[in-house]
Write an enzyme that holds these catalytic residues in place. Structure first.
Site, mmCIF file in Angstrom:
data_model
loop_
_atom_site.group_PDB
_atom_site.id
_atom_site.type_symbol
_atom_site.label_atom_id
_atom_site.label_comp_id
_atom_site.label_asym_id
_atom_site.label_seq_id
_atom_site.Cartn_x
_atom_site.Cartn_y
_atom_site.Cartn_z
ATOM 1 N N GLY A 258 0.788 -1.217 0.000
ATOM 2 C CA GLY A 258 0.000 0.000 0.000
ATOM 3 C C GLY A 258 0.825 1.274 0.000
ATOM 4 O O GLY A 258 2.057 1.263 0.110
ATOM 5 N N HIS A 259 0.114 2.405 -0.110
ATOM 6 C CA HIS A 259 0.769 3.704 -0.188
ATOM 7 C C HIS A 259 1.530 4.033 1.091
ATOM 8 O O HIS A 259 1.122 3.679 2.194
ATOM 9 C CB HIS A 259 -0.265 4.802 -0.483
ATOM 10 N N ASN A 260 2.674 4.684 0.915
ATOM 11 C CA ASN A 260 3.532 5.173 2.005
ATOM 12 C C ASN A 260 4.234 4.071 2.788
ATOM 13 O O ASN A 260 4.904 4.352 3.790
ATOM 14 C CB ASN A 260 2.751 6.039 3.004
ATOM 15 N N VAL A 261 4.091 2.829 2.389
ATOM 16 C CA VAL A 261 4.772 1.742 3.093
ATOM 17 C C VAL A 261 6.283 1.886 2.910
ATOM 18 O O VAL A 261 6.765 2.278 1.845
ATOM 19 C CB VAL A 261 4.295 0.371 2.575
ATOM 20 N N SER A 278 1.134 3.019 5.004
ATOM 21 C CA SER A 278 1.954 3.694 6.020
ATOM 22 C C SER A 278 2.568 2.759 7.052
ATOM 23 O O SER A 278 3.097 3.221 8.068
ATOM 24 C CB SER A 278 1.158 4.799 6.740
#
Length: 363
Positions: A258-261, A278
């Site tokens: 996912g985003h920001n991982v 995240s």
């Protein structure tokens, strides 16, 4: 190919014995090996199958009695499975992708392709993209505007690399993999039912039906060197800052990041793993197949999760986790053993209740 036993031993740094001038041109399982195959009999139980094949040479474990197995030559490796890594590289003829630029490829004039780059049929490379030397861009691959891919990359057919994605050297992406799609980020004007449930652990009283507004993903993806991405896996771009993948990470098929991982170095992400937005993953972490990691969590270095583990809270470094919710593996296995005893325990309690409620008439 073919290679002599001596050449293979020298390349792998392992011991060769017997007729080391013997040539082999392929590898095979012991029972299926032909005379020109190298049999992979890396454990004693595999070696018993050599009699069913016709191999004259085999890769064996250190100290194996190869002569007693009827072989003419042998490769003896302290860790045969590790030696197989180099051996498989030697024996891999590759997919046979063409060299040069296919006439149907569409390459923006502002893109930069270094020396020795190959681009397959119907591939598209966008404006200001940079492809490193010796990279292979397979058929129907898309590389977006401003993307940067390092040297020696191999993008199999159907791979999609989004705009402003940065990838290091020796990247491998298998069929259908995607890097740089937008993250799954949506918001409602007022707190949604999902938000209320998260806060109350089950109560969504007062929530109203609302439409979702899209939060655009303005960040990119930054991937280190020597990363491999499995078929149909996805790494989403960040919302504001970039999603980050460290050096040496290997992803199996159908993984979703996912985003920001942020993922550290040398992690193994097995099939159908999902890591929500995240979350931060340390170095040398192994996430077993179908592991789910909730959002905004931290998993420390050297953590291992068993298959289908669901991580709902932070995990300290060095832990081995299993189950839903995730807990230490030994604790989870002990609970499972106790769970299996429940039917017998229930039967014992029922018998005790019966004996107490209906005492023996002889008393």
């Amino acid at each position: 190919m073919p290679f002599t036993i001596a050449e293979i031993a020298a390349a792998l740094g392992i011991r060769a014995e017997g007729d080391t001038s013997l040539s082999v041109s392929a590898v095979a399982e012991p029972s299926q090996a032909r005379a020109y195959d190298l049999a992979l009999a890396m454990k004693p139980e595999f070696a018993t199958q050599l009699a069913d094949g016709r191999a004259r040479a085999a890769m064996l474990w250190a100290g194996a009695d190869w002569q007693a197995l009827g072989l003419s030559a042998a490769l003896l490796a302290p860790r045969p499975r590790y030696a197989m890594s180099g051996l498989s590289a030697m024996m891999d003829a590759g997919a046979g992708y063409g060299v040069g630029i296919h006439p149907t490829a569409v390459i923006d004039p502002t893109a930069t392709l270094a020396e020795g780059v190959s681009v397959g049929p119907f591939a598209v490379i966008g404006a200001d993209a940079v492809i490193g030397a010796g990279s292979v861009i397979g058929a129907q691959v898309f590389v977006g505007r401003g993307a940067r891919i390092g040297q020696g990359a191999l993008l199999h057919p159907g791979v999609r690399i989004g705009h402003d994605v940065t990838i290091g050297d020796r990247f491998i992406a298998h069929f259908g993999a995607t890097v740089g799609a937008d993250g799954f980020s949506f918001v409602t004007p007022e707190p949604s039912a999902a938000e209320k449930v998260r806060e109350t652990l089950g109560d969504q009283a007062g929530a109203t039906a609302q439409s979702y507004a899209r939060i655009h993903s303005l960040g990119g993806v930054v991937i280190g060197d020597d990363v491999e991405l499995g078929a149909n896996s996805c790494i989403d771009r960040g919302t504001v800052r970039a999603t980050q993948i460290g050096n040496g990470c290997k992803f199996d098929n159908l993984a979703q990041i996912g985003h920001n991982v942020v993922i550290g170095n040398d992690c193994l992400i097995c099939a159908q793993v999902g890591i929500a937005g995240s979350s931060r993953i340390g170095n040398n972490v192994v996430l077993g197949g179908q592991t789910g990691v909730s959002d905004n969590l931290f998993i420390g270095d050297n953590v291992i999760t068993g298959g289908a583990t669901k991580v709902l809270s932070n995990v300290p470094a060095g832990r081995v986790m299993l189950g839903y919710p995730a807990m230490k593996m030994d604790t989870q296995l002990d609970l499972y053993r106790q769970l299996r005893r429940l039917p017998r325990l229930i039967a014992d309690v029922a018998a005790l209740k019966k004996s107490v409620s209906k005492p023996d008439s002889s008393d």
